[in-house]
Design an enzyme around this catalytic site. Structure first.
Site, mmCIF file in Angstrom:
data_model
loop_
_atom_site.group_PDB
_atom_site.id
_atom_site.type_symbol
_atom_site.label_atom_id
_atom_site.label_comp_id
_atom_site.label_asym_id
_atom_site.label_seq_id
_atom_site.Cartn_x
_atom_site.Cartn_y
_atom_site.Cartn_z
ATOM 1 N N LEU A 33 6.885 3.266 1.448
ATOM 2 C CA LEU A 33 7.699 2.281 1.816
ATOM 3 C C LEU A 33 8.686 2.524 2.727
ATOM 4 O O LEU A 33 9.037 3.569 3.044
ATOM 5 C CB LEU A 33 8.151 1.977 0.427
ATOM 6 C CG LEU A 33 7.574 1.947 -0.710
ATOM 7 C CD1 LEU A 33 8.577 1.475 -2.163
ATOM 8 C CD2 LEU A 33 6.712 0.527 -0.623
ATOM 9 N N MET B 254 0.917 -1.159 -0.188
ATOM 10 C CA MET B 254 0.079 -0.059 0.065
ATOM 11 C C MET B 254 0.952 1.301 0.121
ATOM 12 O O MET B 254 0.375 2.477 0.359
ATOM 13 C CB MET B 254 -0.774 0.037 1.210
ATOM 14 C CG MET B 254 -2.060 -1.140 1.238
ATOM 15 S SD MET B 254 -3.337 -0.959 2.097
ATOM 16 C CE MET B 254 -2.632 -0.824 3.726
ATOM 17 N N SER C 287 6.342 -0.413 10.030
ATOM 18 C CA SER C 287 4.863 -0.309 9.537
ATOM 19 C C SER C 287 4.886 1.077 9.174
ATOM 20 O O SER C 287 5.367 1.914 9.534
ATOM 21 C CB SER C 287 4.066 -0.615 10.562
ATOM 22 O OG SER C 287 2.704 -0.265 10.241
ATOM 23 N N HIS D 80 9.052 -3.312 3.436
ATOM 24 C CA HIS D 80 8.643 -3.546 1.994
ATOM 25 C C HIS D 80 9.918 -3.679 1.147
ATOM 26 O O HIS D 80 9.875 -4.396 0.212
ATOM 27 C CB HIS D 80 8.018 -1.986 1.403
ATOM 28 C CG HIS D 80 6.970 -1.802 2.235
ATOM 29 N ND1 HIS D 80 6.887 -0.605 2.917
ATOM 30 C CD2 HIS D 80 5.708 -2.431 2.384
ATOM 31 C CE1 HIS D 80 5.555 -0.580 3.557
ATOM 32 N NE2 HIS D 80 4.794 -1.544 3.041
HETATM 33 P P1 AMP Z 1 1.478 -2.980 3.454
HETATM 34 O O1 AMP Z 1 1.958 -2.004 2.607
HETATM 35 O O2 AMP Z 1 1.467 -2.535 5.102
HETATM 36 O O3 AMP Z 1 0.233 -3.519 2.956
HETATM 37 O O4 AMP Z 1 2.587 -4.193 3.197
HETATM 38 C C1 AMP Z 1 2.748 -4.589 2.066
HETATM 39 C C2 AMP Z 1 3.798 -5.990 2.302
HETATM 40 O O5 AMP Z 1 4.866 -5.664 2.966
HETATM 41 C C3 AMP Z 1 2.996 -7.146 3.205
HETATM 42 O O6 AMP Z 1 3.235 -8.288 2.388
HETATM 43 C C4 AMP Z 1 3.210 -6.695 4.367
HETATM 44 O O7 AMP Z 1 3.511 -8.185 5.221
HETATM 45 C C5 AMP Z 1 4.996 -6.616 4.331
HETATM 46 N N1 AMP Z 1 5.463 -5.783 5.330
HETATM 47 C C6 AMP Z 1 4.899 -4.768 5.799
HETATM 48 N N2 AMP Z 1 5.611 -4.453 7.076
HETATM 49 C C7 AMP Z 1 6.852 -5.379 7.103
HETATM 50 C C8 AMP Z 1 7.886 -5.573 7.823
HETATM 51 N N3 AMP Z 1 8.137 -4.687 8.990
HETATM 52 N N4 AMP Z 1 8.778 -6.553 7.504
HETATM 53 C C9 AMP Z 1 8.672 -7.407 6.573
HETATM 54 N N5 AMP Z 1 7.441 -7.248 5.860
HETATM 55 C C10 AMP Z 1 6.750 -6.241 5.970
#
Ligand code: AMP
Length: 292
Positions: A35, A32, A187, A39
């Site tokens: 970054l 989403m 996050s 990510h």
């Molecule tokens: P998001 O943008 O939050 O939807 O995350 C996109 C992808 O990145 C998803 O597969 C998440 O699980 C992964 N992701 C988010 N935060 C982390 C993190 N701290 N470590 C590893 N992967 C992550």
């Protein structure tokens, strides 16, 4: 240089070109945006194993509840493109909401049982929104492999179930949770944390560490472990626990004594920001190993 693609048609043309290069494999990282290094670690993993890396940046309205942070969710495409470029992402697919949902979809994906617990219980409809958008993205991008973070372990279980049930020809890879120096899981939502909240936010990781220590000492009783984890989180004055649970993983079935693989998962509001974290415990006989 990372190329940004905004429409499905544009990607389809690109896809035909890529597939003419015999044997080229597409690695896909759905996000989403906004970054961070978590990510980017997924993109690096994709880079190592695929010929072409595609990252999607799409804040999917379908997976947000009416009271949730869809409008406030942080956005900065220009910065994201720079970051993605740094790790060699070839294409960013960044469609508009109208491109993805020109009309309200009448066909959606509903994943049962494993979506009824943890974040699925707190966020009704969330995982159906995730399943629907990931299914659309898989049909659009047509990747060979897709990379997801363990940070969202229930999401991984849900996607794996969907891929198996609906026979998507996509291999799913789970990457470890990327953390700040003090252990806080990275996050995009961490930007919401005020300074005091940021310091308190480490209690999620500390609770997982407490469970790990007790398990290494031989504790296997779920209630005892959960009480201890709760005590750790409660030390943060601004913490408001949404849930702390231990379930079998990946089925998310109940368990009271740990003799098989489990997930220790928690969601906590710190000063109003909802944070999640988890640890997967692999159990073989008396041996335990931890993915945190
Ligand atoms: P998001 O943008 O939050 O939807 O995350 C996109 C992808 O990145 C998803 O597969 C998440 O699980 C992964 N992701 C988010 N935060 C982390 C993190 N701290 N470590 C590893 N992967 C992550």
């Amino acid at each position: 240089m990372t190329q940004v693609i905004y429409t499905i048609e544009e990607w389809r043309t690109k896809y035909e070109e890529i597939k003419q290069l015999k044997g080229s494999r597409i690695g896909f990282v759905p996000t989403m945006g906004y970054l961070h290094d978590g990510h980017l670690s997924l993109a690096c993993e994709a880079k190592q194993n695929a010929d072409v890396v595609v990252m999607s940046i799409f804040i999917n309205p379908l997976q947000f509840g009416p009271e949730e942070d869809y409008e406030q969710y942080p956005r900065d495409l220009e910065r994201d493109v720079e970051q993605a470029d740094r790790v060699g992402v070839d294409y960013i697919f960044a469609p508009s909401v109208e491109e993805m949902y020109p009309t309200k979809p009448k066909t959606t994906v509903k994943i049962q049982e494993i979506t009824e617990r943890l974040c699925g219980a707190s966020r009704p409809g969330h995982f159906d929104g995730v399943g629907t958008v990931v299914s659309k993205l898989f049909h659009i991008i047509q990747p060979d492999t897709a990379y997801f973070g363990q940070k969202d372990a229930q999401q991984v279980a849900v996607i794996q179930q969907m891929v198996q049930d609906l026979n998507f020809p996509v291999h799913i890879v789970t990457c470890p949770t990327f953390r700040e120096d003090d252990g806080l899981a990275m996050s995009s939502r961490n930007v919401y944390l005020k300074e005091k909240d940021r310091q308190e936010a480490v209690v999620l990781f500390e609770a997982l560490q407490r469970v790990k220590t007790l398990m290494l000492e031989g504790e296997r009783d779920v209630k005892t472990l959960l009480d201890e984890a709760q005590d750790v989180v409660s030390q943060a004055p601004s913490a408001d626990i949404d849930y702390i649970h231990i379930y079998r993983y990946p089925s998310l079935e109940d368990i009271s004594y740990i003799d098989t693989d489990v997930i220790v998962a928690l969601a906590v509001r710190i000063g109003g920001t909802r944070l999640i974290d988890n640890m997967i415990v692999e159990v073989v006989g008396k041996e335990v190993s931890f993915r945190v």
